[in-house]
Design a protein around this motif. Structure first.
Motif, short mmCIF file in Angstrom:
data_model
loop_
_atom_site.label_atom_id
_atom_site.label_comp_id
_atom_site.label_asym_id
_atom_site.label_seq_id
_atom_site.Cartn_x
_atom_site.Cartn_y
_atom_site.Cartn_z
N ARG A 302 14.61 1.42 21.11
CA ARG A 302 14.66 2.88 21.02
C ARG A 302 13.55 3.46 20.16
NH1 ARG A 302 18.47 5.67 23.40
NH2 ARG A 302 20.39 4.66 24.12
N PRO A 303 13.27 2.92 18.95
CA PRO A 303 12.17 3.50 18.15
C PRO A 303 10.83 3.45 18.87
CG PRO A 303 13.54 2.08 16.79
CD PRO A 303 13.97 1.86 18.20
N LEU A 304 10.50 2.31 19.50
CA LEU A 304 9.23 2.19 20.20
C LEU A 304 9.20 3.09 21.43
CD1 LEU A 304 6.49 0.82 20.45
CD2 LEU A 304 7.61 -1.07 21.65
N ALA A 306 10.80 5.89 21.78
CA ALA A 306 10.64 7.27 21.30
C ALA A 306 9.21 7.54 20.87
CB ALA A 306 11.61 7.52 20.15
N GLU A 307 8.59 6.56 20.20
CA GLU A 307 7.21 6.74 19.73
C GLU A 307 6.26 6.96 20.91
OE1 GLU A 307 3.75 3.98 17.66
OE2 GLU A 307 5.87 3.51 17.28
N ARG A 308 6.44 6.23 22.00
CA ARG A 308 5.56 6.35 23.15
C ARG A 308 6.09 7.33 24.20
NH1 ARG A 308 1.75 2.98 24.73
NH2 ARG A 308 1.38 4.84 26.02
N ARG A 309 7.23 7.99 23.89
CA ARG A 309 7.85 8.90 24.85
C ARG A 309 8.07 8.20 26.19
NH1 ARG A 309 4.69 14.68 23.82
NH2 ARG A 309 5.28 14.87 21.61
N THR A 337 7.94 -5.22 26.36
CA THR A 337 6.88 -4.90 25.40
C THR A 337 5.57 -4.63 26.13
OG1 THR A 337 7.92 -6.25 23.68
CG2 THR A 337 5.58 -5.75 23.41
N LYS A 341 3.27 -1.31 26.34
CA LYS A 341 1.94 -1.41 25.73
C LYS A 341 0.82 -1.08 26.70
CE LYS A 341 1.13 -5.29 23.62
NZ LYS A 341 0.76 -6.73 23.46
N ASN A 348 2.91 8.84 29.94
CA ASN A 348 4.19 8.40 29.37
C ASN A 348 4.71 7.20 30.16
OD1 ASN A 348 4.12 10.51 27.55
ND2 ASN A 348 5.36 11.88 28.84
#
Length: 437
Positions: A302-304, A306-309, A337, A341, A348
């Motif tokens: 979730r954090p990653l 959210a960071e990359r939308r 991942t 990446k 997005n």
């Protein structure tokens, strides 16, 4: 007899003795019946004899037909089989008959075949040193003792002197104990294949042993390198703090270069350790709910995301089945991942995970809208340390997909990718439905 009774009857009537005439009349009637019965019995007997003779003739004709059919079938097999067959008189040491396959296999013709000589189809000695002259006597003794065919392997020799390996069988000849059938089959092609397979097996065993030694070395070396790398990072930080006053641009650049490379080396060593553990750690197969496994990964990402939308969609997945959850989790983790990446900065990420099944396997797909992979690189990306981009473009160790491939191969299945450059990738891997413990 009948005429005599009639004369006696007339004589009695002439002499006036009717009682005697009556008795003679009865005797005449009995004689008539007996004659009738005897004639009927003779007719029945003649008819029965004719029927039996006809049946015997039919049976003899049928038996002759069956013998002719059996002879034709034997002749067809004898003439057309690919095996070499010869009828051999053991006592005389003479070949009685051969089939075409023997002539072709040994390189003889009817004119060149040594009919009047001792059997010359073998070299003087066999591979184990046994004299070839003892082959037939030794195996014939086994046949006579057990009364069944005896099979064995033997070296044979063609007309040109070439020696080859053959399977042999001695079969007793039903009509004469002095004779036997010798059946030979050229197995030199199979022996060459067996030898090649054995050599490949030995090479593979050496390769596996070398690979295991290399992986053990990589594991030990990677583990031992962790402490020096941590020391470099720590002492760089301490060195930075110990300097008096502000750092010059050049000093700051040097220290940052040391720290960046040390951290990159740390990541690389950690990835190498993970890759080595795939083989060194035992598989722990249990019944696993893949849907639950992906829900847990979704929470961790979730954090990653959210960071990359980024948007991650998880479709319908199969019911729980047998697999190694820790290693399959690694596969999904690496694929997700990469899917986040390898997406251009102005796009997005959109990722979907889905599955489908056939009779024997479940298939899982991870699809993204990233930069894609050209067809010529779609096999190489699964090799360890194989990178298609520089660290400045996309950071990473080049080990993630190699780990995926190794894990999937341990499950005795495969992983592959389809892609359109610039539009994204779809990674697909299969897992057996009924993998046994």
């Amino acid at each position: 007899m009948k005429e005599l009774l009639q004369q006696l009857k007339l004589l009695c009537q002439a002499q006036g003795t009717p009682a005697m005439g009556e008795l003679l009349g009865q005797l005449e009637a009995q004689a008539t019946r007996q004659t009738f019965l005897t004639g009927r019995l003779q007719k029945d007997l003649d008819r029965t004899v004719r029927y039996l003779n006809s049946t015997i003739e039919e049976l003899e004709e049928r038996n002759q037909e069956l013998e002719e059919i059996a002879d034709r079938r034997f002749r067809d097999v004898f003439e057309n089989t690919l095996d070499s067959i010869l009828l051999y008189n053991y006592v005389q040491g003479r070949i009685i008959a051969t089939n075409p396959a023997l002539m072709a296999t040994f390189g003889y013709t009817d004119e060149t075949f040594p009919w009047q000589e001792k059997l010359r189809l073998f070299p003087e000695y066999q591979a184990d040193g046994q004299a070839s002259a003892q082959i037939i006597p030794d195996n014939r003794a086994v046949v006579l003792e057990k009364r069944v065919a005896n099979a064995f392997e033997v070296l044979c020799q063609r007309a040109n002197g070439e020696v080859f390996e053959a399977s042999a069988m001695i079969v007793p000849y039903s009509f004469d104990e002095e004779m036997l059938y010798l059946i030979l089959r050229d197995i030199s092609p199979q022996k060459k294949v067996e030898k090649a397979l054995q050599e490949q097996k030995q090479e593979l065993e050496c390769y596996i042993e070398s690979n295991m030694e290399l992986e053990n070395f990589a594991y030990i070396a990677s583990h031992d390198l962790q402490a020096p790398i941590r020391g470099i990072v720590s002492f760089t930080t301490l060195f930075r703090r110990s300097l008096q006053g502000p750092l010059t641009g050049e000093q700051e650049e040097y220290l940052r270069y040391i720290e960046t490379n040390a951290l990159s080396m740390h990541e690389l060593i950690t990835a190498l350790l993970t890759y080595s553990r795939v083989n060194t750690e035992e598989n722990e197969f249990v019944t696993t709910d893949v849907a639950q496994l992906l829900r847990q990964l979704h929470q961790e990402f979730r954090p990653l995301l959210a960071e990359r939308r980024a948007n991650l969609e998880i479709g319908e997945l199969p019911a729980p089945f047998y697999l190694d959850p820790i290693k399959v989790r690694q596969v999904f983790q690496n694929l997700l991942t990469n899917a986040i990446k390898f997406v251009p900065a102005d796009r997005n990420p959109k990722i979907s995970v889905s599955s489908y099944s056939d009779k024997t396997h479940h298939y899982f797909t991870v699809t993204d809208n990233g930069i894609g992979i050209a067809p010529e690189f779609q096999e190489n990306i699964f090799l360890i340390f194989k990178r298609l981009h520089t660290q400045n473009e996309y950071k990473g160790t080049g080990i993630g997909l190699a780990i995926c491939k190794k894990v999937i191969h341990q499950h005795q299945v495969r992983i592959w990718v389809t892609s359109t450059p610039g539009e994204g990738c779809t990674f697909t891997f299969s897992l057996a439905k009924h993998l046994m413990p």
